[in-house]
Design a protein around this motif. Structure first.
Motif, PDB file in Angstrom:
ATOM      1  N   ALA A   6     100.324   3.124 -61.240  1.00 26.06           N
ATOM      2  CA  ALA A   6      99.607   4.403 -60.283  1.00 26.06           C
ATOM      3  C   ALA A   6      98.226   3.973 -60.275  1.00 26.06           C
ATOM      4  N   ALA A   7      97.435   4.843 -59.693  1.00 27.00           N
ATOM      5  CA  ALA A   7      95.898   4.840 -59.856  1.00 27.00           C
ATOM      6  C   ALA A   7      95.536   4.902 -61.206  1.00 27.00           C
ATOM      7  N   SER A   8      95.994   5.652 -62.117  1.00 24.80           N
ATOM      8  CA  SER A   8      95.652   5.770 -63.416  1.00 24.80           C
ATOM      9  C   SER A   8      96.730   5.731 -64.474  1.00 24.80           C
ATOM     10  N   LEU A   9      96.539   5.025 -65.573  1.00 27.53           N
ATOM     11  CA  LEU A   9      97.375   4.697 -66.604  1.00 27.53           C
ATOM     12  C   LEU A   9      98.219   5.868 -67.236  1.00 27.53           C
ATOM     13  N   PHE A  10      97.613   6.980 -66.794  1.00 29.48           N
ATOM     14  CA  PHE A  10      98.103   8.394 -67.309  1.00 29.48           C
ATOM     15  C   PHE A  10      99.028   8.980 -66.584  1.00 29.48           C
ATOM     16  N   GLN A  11      99.284   8.289 -65.462  1.00 28.90           N
ATOM     17  CA  GLN A  11     100.204   8.734 -64.429  1.00 28.90           C
ATOM     18  C   GLN A  11     101.387   7.880 -64.502  1.00 28.90           C
ATOM     19  N   VAL A 144      96.688  18.418 -68.670  1.00 24.63           N
ATOM     20  CA  VAL A 144      97.016  16.961 -68.916  1.00 24.63           C
ATOM     21  C   VAL A 144      96.082  15.781 -68.386  1.00 24.63           C
ATOM     22  N   LEU A 145      95.733  16.022 -67.246  1.00 26.62           N
ATOM     23  CA  LEU A 145      94.936  15.141 -66.373  1.00 26.62           C
ATOM     24  C   LEU A 145      93.381  15.756 -66.229  1.00 26.62           C
ATOM     25  N   VAL A 146      92.570  14.507 -66.344  1.00 27.27           N
ATOM     26  CA  VAL A 146      91.232  14.876 -66.102  1.00 27.27           C
ATOM     27  C   VAL A 146      90.690  14.940 -64.830  1.00 27.27           C
ATOM     28  N   PRO A 147      90.531  16.073 -64.215  1.00 27.54           N
ATOM     29  CA  PRO A 147      90.038  16.254 -62.577  1.00 27.54           C
ATOM     30  C   PRO A 147      89.282  15.116 -62.456  1.00 27.54           C
ATOM     31  N   GLY A 148      89.565  14.480 -61.231  1.00 21.88           N
ATOM     32  CA  GLY A 148      88.828  13.543 -60.668  1.00 21.88           C
ATOM     33  C   GLY A 148      88.669  12.202 -61.489  1.00 21.88           C
ATOM     34  N   VAL A 149      89.224  12.101 -62.584  1.00 24.05           N
ATOM     35  CA  VAL A 149      89.350  10.746 -63.312  1.00 24.05           C
ATOM     36  C   VAL A 149      90.709  10.232 -63.523  1.00 24.05           C
ATOM     37  N   THR A 150      91.529  11.107 -64.041  1.00 22.65           N
ATOM     38  CA  THR A 150      92.886  10.446 -64.540  1.00 22.65           C
ATOM     39  C   THR A 150      93.924  11.184 -63.379  1.00 22.65           C
TER      40      THR A 150
END
Length: 290
Positions: A6-11, A144-150
């Motif tokens: 995904a676009a972020s490793l946290f997703q 859980v996710l940082v807005p605009g970052v993760t």
């Protein structure tokens, strides 16, 4: 697995797409995904397994004493240490387990649900893993996710839609009733793969457990039946390979997610072999002295 990120490793990466690709023939598609299991619940183990080149690491929260915060650490350790080259899959105790929410929010690529016997239970498992956008009832975590970052997502999408599209639901078949209902379970929308629970299925069928002996023909017949279900519905099959003893490895061609071993089993095997070798070496030294 890096191409399924995904676009972020946290997703969650798109394990759904990776599973679909194992059923396709032709260049560019892998017919098998190789994995191993974390059953020693420590980040050292997760970090080590994550950089060995496996496609996935299954974190077993069913038979391993894991609390919520540690489960999150283990899942994210696999994703971050491998930089998305190895994806985390989590087996939760049940659809009712509080650990399911934490596994989902941590960015697990797939969830394995054990002891699913009916299509109704399989449908509940899917609902628990999907937001209302996809007909589920998963709760949206506020922190859980940082807005605009993760939480970044493709234009016109969102991290919730990414999760619904990417996360794989894997249903474990490990009882005669589940085997009887396997066609109906595989047909449930949102079920992405089936997993053979060879150990519990063997017990449920009252078959003997004998190390080093070929499997009872009844178990192999059950496996053949599950393979036929997989082919009819084009649903990949998962298995812990060391749980099935047979005279040949031909049966493995019909399973796409192969869990080869676990950290615990490898530790046991390595220590036993080292001890046996050193015992032999010492005996040989004594023989030379005499």
């Amino acid at each position: 697995m890096e191409r399924y990120r995904a676009a972020s490793l946290f997703q969650p990466p798109s394990l759904v797409k990776a599973l679909e690709d194992t059923m396709k023939l032709g260049p560019g598609h892998s017919t098998h995904l190789m994995g191993t299991i974390v059953s020693i619940p420590h980040t050292i183990s997760a970090r080590t397994l994550a950089v060995l080149g496996y496609d996935f690491v299954m974190i077993d929260a069913q038979h391993t004493p894991i609390e919520a915060e540690n489960l999150v650490r283990l899942i994210q350790t696999v994703s971050l240490s491998s930089q998305g080259r190895t994806v985390p899959i989590c087996r939760v105790p049940s659809t009712q387990s509080h650990l399911l929410t934490y596994a989902l929010d941590a960015g697990a690529a797939g969830i394995i649900f054990p002891h699913i016997d009916t299509p109704e239970q399989a449908a509940e498992a899917v609902r628990k893993c999907r937001y209302a956008y996809s007909g589920g009832d998963r709760s949206l975590a506020p922190a859980v996710l940082v807005p605009g970052v993760t939480d970044i997502a493709p234009t016109g999408s969102s991290h919730a839609h990414v999760a619904d599209d990417n996360l794989a639901v894997i249903i474990q078949i490990e009882s005669p009733l589940a085997l009887e209902n396997a066609d109906a379970i595989a047909a449930v929308p949102g079920v992405n793969a089936l997993m053979l629970g060879a150990g519990d299925l063997r017990v449920a069928m009252r078959l003997p457990q004998q190390l080093g002996v070929p499997e009872d023909p009844k178990l192999m017949e059950a496996i053949d039946r599950l393979v036929r279900v997989s082919r009819r519905h084009q649903k990949p099959l998962a298995v812990v390979t060391c749980k099935v003893a047979n005279t040949t490895n031909e049966w493995l061609k019909d399973f796409q997610l192969l869990m080869l071993t676990s950290d615990y089993l490898s530790v046991v095997k390595g220590h036993k072999e080292d001890l046996a070798q050193m015992t032999k070496n010492i005996a040989e030294l004594h023989g030379l002295r005499n």
